[in-house]
Structures are given as C-alpha cells and as structure tokens.
Design a protein around this motif. Structure first.
Motif, PDB file in Angstrom:
ATOM      1  N   MET A 145      24.111  71.644 107.695  1.00 19.42           N
ATOM      2  CA  MET A 145      22.799  71.219 108.173  1.00 19.42           C
ATOM      3  C   MET A 145      22.246  72.215 109.191  1.00 19.42           C
ATOM      4  SD  MET A 145      22.360  68.240 106.653  1.00 19.42           S
ATOM      5  CE  MET A 145      21.231  67.264 107.611  1.00 19.42           C
ATOM      6  N   LEU A 146      23.101  72.653 110.112  1.00 20.18           N
ATOM      7  CA  LEU A 146      22.707  73.627 111.115  1.00 20.18           C
ATOM      8  C   LEU A 146      22.215  74.910 110.451  1.00 20.18           C
ATOM      9  CD1 LEU A 146      22.585  74.552 114.093  1.00 20.18           C
ATOM     10  CD2 LEU A 146      24.969  75.246 113.882  1.00 20.18           C
ATOM     11  N   ALA A 147      22.934  75.326 109.408  1.00 21.07           N
ATOM     12  CA  ALA A 147      22.542  76.548 108.700  1.00 21.07           C
ATOM     13  C   ALA A 147      21.174  76.390 108.039  1.00 21.07           C
ATOM     14  CB  ALA A 147      23.601  76.885 107.647  1.00 21.07           C
ATOM     15  N   ARG A 148      20.927  75.213 107.428  1.00 18.00           N
ATOM     16  CA  ARG A 148      19.630  74.994 106.792  1.00 18.00           C
ATOM     17  C   ARG A 148      18.518  74.970 107.834  1.00 18.00           C
ATOM     18  NH1 ARG A 148      19.251  72.586 101.652  1.00 18.00           N
ATOM     19  NH2 ARG A 148      17.020  72.744 101.994  1.00 18.00           N
ATOM     20  N   ILE A 149      18.745  74.281 108.952  1.00 17.29           N
ATOM     21  CA  ILE A 149      17.727  74.209 109.999  1.00 17.29           C
ATOM     22  C   ILE A 149      17.430  75.595 110.553  1.00 17.29           C
ATOM     23  CG2 ILE A 149      17.248  73.368 112.329  1.00 17.29           C
ATOM     24  CD1 ILE A 149      18.806  70.828 111.604  1.00 17.29           C
ATOM     25  N   ILE A 150      18.479  76.382 110.777  1.00 19.76           N
ATOM     26  CA  ILE A 150      18.311  77.735 111.305  1.00 19.76           C
ATOM     27  C   ILE A 150      17.512  78.594 110.330  1.00 19.76           C
ATOM     28  CG2 ILE A 150      19.585  79.884 111.742  1.00 19.76           C
ATOM     29  CD1 ILE A 150      21.654  78.182 113.224  1.00 19.76           C
ATOM     30  N   ASN A 151      17.836  78.487 109.039  1.00 23.73           N
ATOM     31  CA  ASN A 151      17.106  79.267 108.035  1.00 23.73           C
ATOM     32  C   ASN A 151      15.652  78.821 107.930  1.00 23.73           C
ATOM     33  OD1 ASN A 151      19.191  80.930 107.354  1.00 23.73           O
ATOM     34  ND2 ASN A 151      19.859  79.740 105.595  1.00 23.73           N
ATOM     35  N   LEU A 169      19.283  72.840  93.120  1.00 22.90           N
ATOM     36  CA  LEU A 169      19.965  72.017  92.127  1.00 22.90           C
ATOM     37  C   LEU A 169      21.319  71.492  92.584  1.00 22.90           C
ATOM     38  CD1 LEU A 169      19.654  71.012  89.178  1.00 22.90           C
ATOM     39  CD2 LEU A 169      20.972  73.022  88.470  1.00 22.90           C
ATOM     40  N   LEU A 170      22.129  72.350  93.201  1.00 26.50           N
ATOM     41  CA  LEU A 170      23.519  71.985  93.476  1.00 26.50           C
ATOM     42  C   LEU A 170      23.723  71.338  94.844  1.00 26.50           C
ATOM     43  CD1 LEU A 170      25.319  75.147  92.010  1.00 26.50           C
ATOM     44  CD2 LEU A 170      24.900  72.946  90.900  1.00 26.50           C
ATOM     45  N   LEU A 171      23.125  71.890  95.887  1.00 28.34           N
ATOM     46  CA  LEU A 171      23.351  71.380  97.233  1.00 28.34           C
ATOM     47  C   LEU A 171      22.961  69.911  97.405  1.00 28.34           C
ATOM     48  CD1 LEU A 171      24.332  72.011 100.094  1.00 28.34           C
ATOM     49  CD2 LEU A 171      22.013  72.793 100.635  1.00 28.34           C
ATOM     50  N   PRO A 172      21.853  69.440  96.804  1.00 31.17           N
ATOM     51  CA  PRO A 172      21.511  68.021  96.961  1.00 31.17           C
ATOM     52  C   PRO A 172      22.604  67.060  96.506  1.00 31.17           C
ATOM     53  CG  PRO A 172      19.602  69.215  96.173  1.00 31.17           C
ATOM     54  CD  PRO A 172      20.758  70.181  96.142  1.00 31.17           C
ATOM     55  N   MET A 173      23.474  67.481  95.600  1.00 32.89           N
ATOM     56  CA  MET A 173      24.575  66.605  95.192  1.00 32.89           C
ATOM     57  C   MET A 173      25.503  66.310  96.363  1.00 32.89           C
ATOM     58  SD  MET A 173      25.779  67.641  91.334  1.00 32.89           S
ATOM     59  CE  MET A 173      25.698  69.417  91.503  1.00 32.89           C
ATOM     60  N   PHE A 174      25.652  67.274  97.258  1.00 36.61           N
ATOM     61  CA  PHE A 174      26.496  67.087  98.434  1.00 36.61           C
ATOM     62  C   PHE A 174      25.977  65.947  99.305  1.00 36.61           C
ATOM     63  CE2 PHE A 174      27.056  68.245 102.966  1.00 36.61           C
ATOM     64  CZ  PHE A 174      28.437  68.138 103.060  1.00 36.61           C
ATOM     65  N   PHE A 175      24.671  65.917  99.522  1.00 37.05           N
ATOM     66  CA  PHE A 175      24.077  64.876 100.343  1.00 37.05           C
ATOM     67  C   PHE A 175      24.162  63.511  99.667  1.00 37.05           C
ATOM     68  CE2 PHE A 175      21.875  68.835 101.494  1.00 37.05           C
ATOM     69  CZ  PHE A 175      22.198  68.879 102.836  1.00 37.05           C
ATOM     70  N   ALA A 184      21.543  77.213  93.973  1.00 35.93           N
ATOM     71  CA  ALA A 184      22.409  76.535  94.942  1.00 35.93           C
ATOM     72  C   ALA A 184      21.614  75.570  95.808  1.00 35.93           C
ATOM     73  CB  ALA A 184      23.127  77.567  95.814  1.00 35.93           C
ATOM     74  N   VAL A 185      20.439  75.979  96.266  1.00 39.12           N
ATOM     75  CA  VAL A 185      19.658  75.169  97.193  1.00 39.12           C
ATOM     76  C   VAL A 185      18.935  74.020  96.490  1.00 39.12           C
ATOM     77  CG1 VAL A 185      17.658  75.199  98.744  1.00 39.12           C
ATOM     78  CG2 VAL A 185      19.364  77.015  98.869  1.00 39.12           C
ATOM     79  N   TYR A 205      31.392  64.563  92.949  1.00 37.76           N
ATOM     80  CA  TYR A 205      32.062  65.191  94.094  1.00 37.76           C
ATOM     81  C   TYR A 205      32.297  66.680  93.852  1.00 37.76           C
ATOM     82  CZ  TYR A 205      35.741  66.424  97.408  1.00 37.76           C
ATOM     83  OH  TYR A 205      36.475  67.052  98.378  1.00 37.76           O
ATOM     84  N   VAL A 206      32.749  67.009  92.655  1.00 36.44           N
ATOM     85  CA  VAL A 206      33.012  68.418  92.335  1.00 36.44           C
ATOM     86  C   VAL A 206      31.715  69.226  92.399  1.00 36.44           C
ATOM     87  CG1 VAL A 206      33.825  70.010  90.566  1.00 36.44           C
ATOM     88  CG2 VAL A 206      35.032  67.857  90.941  1.00 36.44           C
ATOM     89  N   GLY A 207      30.646  68.681  91.830  1.00 37.89           N
ATOM     90  CA  GLY A 207      29.360  69.373  91.897  1.00 37.89           C
ATOM     91  C   GLY A 207      28.888  69.531  93.331  1.00 37.89           C
ATOM     92  N   ALA A 208      29.150  68.508  94.164  1.00 39.31           N
ATOM     93  CA  ALA A 208      28.758  68.562  95.571  1.00 39.31           C
ATOM     94  C   ALA A 208      29.482  69.682  96.301  1.00 39.31           C
ATOM     95  CB  ALA A 208      29.046  67.219  96.237  1.00 39.31           C
ATOM     96  N   GLN A 209      30.781  69.825  96.033  1.00 37.77           N
ATOM     97  CA  GLN A 209      31.547  70.878  96.700  1.00 37.77           C
ATOM     98  C   GLN A 209      31.095  72.267  96.250  1.00 37.77           C
ATOM     99  OE1 GLN A 209      33.539  69.841  99.280  1.00 37.77           O
ATOM    100  NE2 GLN A 209      32.473  68.018  98.553  1.00 37.77           N
ATOM    101  N   LEU A 210      30.765  72.394  94.971  1.00 35.58           N
ATOM    102  CA  LEU A 210      30.245  73.675  94.474  1.00 35.58           C
ATOM    103  C   LEU A 210      28.931  74.007  95.157  1.00 35.58           C
ATOM    104  CD1 LEU A 210      30.227  76.092  92.543  1.00 35.58           C
ATOM    105  CD2 LEU A 210      29.163  74.598  90.814  1.00 35.58           C
ATOM    106  N   GLY A 211      28.051  73.026  95.273  1.00 35.21           N
ATOM    107  CA  GLY A 211      26.747  73.268  95.873  1.00 35.21           C
ATOM    108  C   GLY A 211      26.833  73.676  97.328  1.00 35.21           C
TER     109      GLY A 211
END
Length: 456
Positions: free
Chosen positions: A184-190, A324-330, A321-322, A101-107
C-alpha cells in the motif's frame, strides 16, 4: 421441446455449481472446469469493483489503491455477503479460494518487483541515517506500546486464545502495530509522485525493513505454538542469506541482460522469460522460508539493471500486474474480513484504544525519529503519516494469527478496523501535513488531474 427448454434452464442455473463426481463429503465436488469458470468470473467482478470504487475514492482524495482495498472488503462477507449471502457464496465459494490466493500472491509479488525497479539507491545512501532511525523507531515504539496494552487485552475473554502466554501475545501485538503496509505504501508513494524523491525512498526503505522484522517476529511466535525453533531460524537465517546473495551477486549476474537489451534497443521474449524465471525463484525462496513472496520480488527489483531494461519492464509487465493481478490480493484478504464482530460499547472502546495506541506508536515515533535525524517538521510529519498506513499486510498477518489460534475473532475484527482506518487516513493526512505545501512550491509534481498553484 419443453423438456429441452427445462434442461437448458437447469443447466444455466447450475453454471456456478460443482460438476465433479459425487464424494462422501458432498453431493458433488468441483471439477477443474468449475475452478476455471469461477476464476474468470471472479476476476471480472474484482476488476470492475476495484475500478469503480477506486474511481469513487479518487473523487474524495483517496489514491486508487485505497479504493481497491475497500473494494476487496465490499466483495467479502462484510457487505456483499451480508446483503446477498447466496450470491456471494456462489461467486466466491470457499473451494475456489486457494486458486484466488495463488493469483493474489502473483499479483502483489510482481507489483513489488516493479516497485523495486524504481528504488533510488542514491537517495537511500544520502538518507541512510534518517531511514535507519525511522525504521528503528517504527519497530521499537510499537513493541513498547504492545507491552503496555497486552496485559489489559489478555484480561478480556475471547481476544486472545486461551492459555497464550503474555510474552507471545505481546510479540504478536507488537508485530501487528509495527507493520507498515508495504504494498500500500508503495502504491501511495507512486501515485503521489514520490517514487523518485528522498522522502519516498526513505519511507519505503523504513517500511520494508519494519515489515521484514514483523514477519520474523511472527515466525518466532509461531515457533512457540508448535512450529518449533526451526521455523524462526529458517525465516530469519534464510531471508538474510537470500538478501545478501541477491544484493552482492545479483547485479553481476543480471548485468548481461541489461547490456543485451541496450544493444538490441528492446526487450526480447527470451530476456523477459529469464527475468520472470528469476522473479519466480526469488519469490519462491522468500515464501518458502516463511517471510513473504513480496520481499523476494522487491529485493530482485532493487538489483535489476537500470536503463532501457527497466523501461521495457514497466511497459510489458506493470500494466497487467497493476490492473489485472494486484486487485486479487486485496479481494482475497477482504474475503476473510468480518466487520460486524465489534458489537458492544465495551469492545468498541477497546478497538478505539487499540487504534489510538497504534497511531501513537507508529506516526508519533517515526515523526520524532525523523526530526531527530535532521528532517524538517513538514517532512517528518509526512514520513509519519505514510509509515502509519498498515493496509492489507496487516490483514495477512492477523489472518495467520486467527488461523493459528493466537487471537480470537473479536480481536481480529479490532485489528481489521485499525488496519482500514490507518490506511484510509494516510493519504489525506499526508496531503495536509506535507503534500499540499510541497506541490504549491513545486517541490512535488501535481497529482494527475489536479494542477498546482504557481510558487509565490
């Protein structure tokens, strides 16, 4: 020799087991080294799954981020836990979820910080009227729809907690429907080449505001469940105070860092450390008051000095961030998701009704608001399609509702279904109603690997 071999086999077989001292509650507890072993194996599995499923998703027109969301659900009890429960339990034991959870929030916090650095303030000013109209419609319509459907949902046993009032239930449903999947919106927009367009800025601004309001409403609902009025006051008052401080004084405080980077021609580790310190404090404050760490990261990114500083941040921070870390959030959200709870025709019909009502409330209302603000039909349809995506922000808020006893497991599963369907439909529908034509005319760049036709 056989004793050594047997001991080795036993040791290898127990690598993923607890190695701490015996406790009253269990035969063994997890030692610090056990958390480390699990964390790195989990991270490897998460990155692999997200890359593979994301790649497969791109083959059918979905952005990488949707593949990562689906991968998170696959790694959870909905698929891996259903087919291989013992293996899934060893890979993701419940004792290690807090670390994940902590890694997910960081990501997700770091990613939204980087999204904030791409925020185009000039586009927002030019589209302020449309952004506010879309945002208001994206909040008002869901709560109206929630007020209509909640009385019927309350009559179905097990959807809401026993004894919950209609007012609190309506507020919670309204917050769930009003959410836009901000990360998710931010990723789709990017990924769709919209980050520097007025449409992308308008959608991201409206989505951010809608999510912030939804979290404030959730704080009010939680206050009625024993948290006390202080929960709501701290969330709303603290969030507004921090946003005001950052937007008013932040640019002046951070400007010397931008000048330092421009003068040296690169970002030193000292400057990076100061920026990461500011990010951690901003994320902490927004998390502590009860909003969410991602808003702390995003608002700080918005006020960062543009120019070489942002370019250096994108090179030094964004890839980690994209990837390594962000996938932990999902994955963390996917571990709390069960897709087998809607198990009767009646419940399936209710789930489809909730889905249809949610699409109408978000896509329909945002389309009408954008058209009323002067946007053309295709642009308004594109905005509605993007704003209708809910993603794992929805999973976060409904997980809170489940943990706090506001909703039951069945309604939780219905809302999970709504979150996944509206997210999966967002990108292809956007391409159909806006993106394809805009790329053919050269209004938008081609998606990577997909050349566009020359303008007629």
């Amino acid at each position: 020799m056989s004793d050594v071999i047997s001991s080795l086999i036993s040791t290898v077989a127990g690598i993923l087991g607890p190695h701490g001292p015996a406790t009253a509650a269990a035969a063994h507890s997890y030692a610090p080294a056990d958390f480390s072993v699990h964390f790195f194996l989990q991270l490897a599995a998460i990155v692999l799954a997200c890359r593979v499923v994301g790649w497969l998703g791109q083959k059918v027109g979905q952005p990488q981020v949707v593949g990562e969301m689906v991968a998170g659900v696959i790694l959870g009890p909905s698929l891996l836990g259903l087919l291989f429960p013992h293996f899934q339990g060893m890979l993701f034991p419940k004792e290690t979820k807090n670390v994940l959870y902590v890694g997910a929030q960081l990501g997700v916090g770091l990613y939204m910080f980087m999204v904030g650095t791409s925020f185009q303030a000039d586009h927002f000013k030019a589209k302020a009227k449309s952004a506010m109209s879309v945002s208001f419609a994206g909040i008002a319509a869901p709560f109206v729809i929630a007020a209509i459907i909640t009385p019927f949902l309350l009559k179905v046993p097990g959807l809401f907690a026993a004894g919950i009032g209609q007012g609190a239930a309506t507020l919670f449903m309204g917050a769930c429907i009003a959410l836009t999947a901000f990360p998710m919106l931010a990723r789709i927009i990017n990924e769709r080449g919209l980050a520097k367009t007025s449409l992308g800025t308008l959608s991201l601004t409206a989505g951010a505001f809608d999510d912030a309001v939804s979290w404030c409403v959730l704080a009010v609902v939680l206050a009625t469940f024993g948290g006390g009025p202080g929960v709501a006051v701290l969330a709303i008052g603290g969030g507004l105070a921090w946003v005001a401080f950052v937007t008013i004084l932040g640019p002046k405080i951070l400007a010397p860092l931008g000048r330092m980077v421009e003068r040296e021609g690169q970002m030193s580790t000292s400057v990076l450390a100061m920026i990461m310190l500011a990010f951690c404090l901003s994320a902490f404050l927004m998390d502590a008051v009860g909003i969410h760490a991602i808003f702390g990261g995003f608002i700080l990114g918005v006020v960062m000095p543009r120019g070489l500083l942002v370019q250096e941040l994108k090179k030094k921070v964004e890839p980690i961030a994209v990837v390594l870390l962000l996938p932990m959030f999902f994955t963390y959200s996917g571990l709390n998701t069960r897709m087998d709870m809607v198990n009767s025709p009646q419940l399936l019909l209710i789930a489809l009704g909730v889905l249809a009502a949610s699409v109408l409330a978000k896509w329909g209302a945002c389309y009408v608001a954008a058209r009323a603000s002067g946007e053309n039909h295709h642009t308004a349809m594109g905005i509605g399609a993007l704003m209708n995506s809910r993603g794992l922000m929805e999973l976060i808020i409904i997980n809170i509702g489940l943990q706090k006893g506001i909703i039951g497991p069945t309604l939780f599963s219905m809302l999970v279904l709504m979150a996944i369907v509206t997210t999966v439909m967002a990108s292809p529908l956007f391409e159909v109603v806006y993106g394809k034509k805009a790329r053919e005319t050269g209004e938008l760049d081609a998606i990577e690997g997909a050349p566009v036709k020359a303008a007629a």
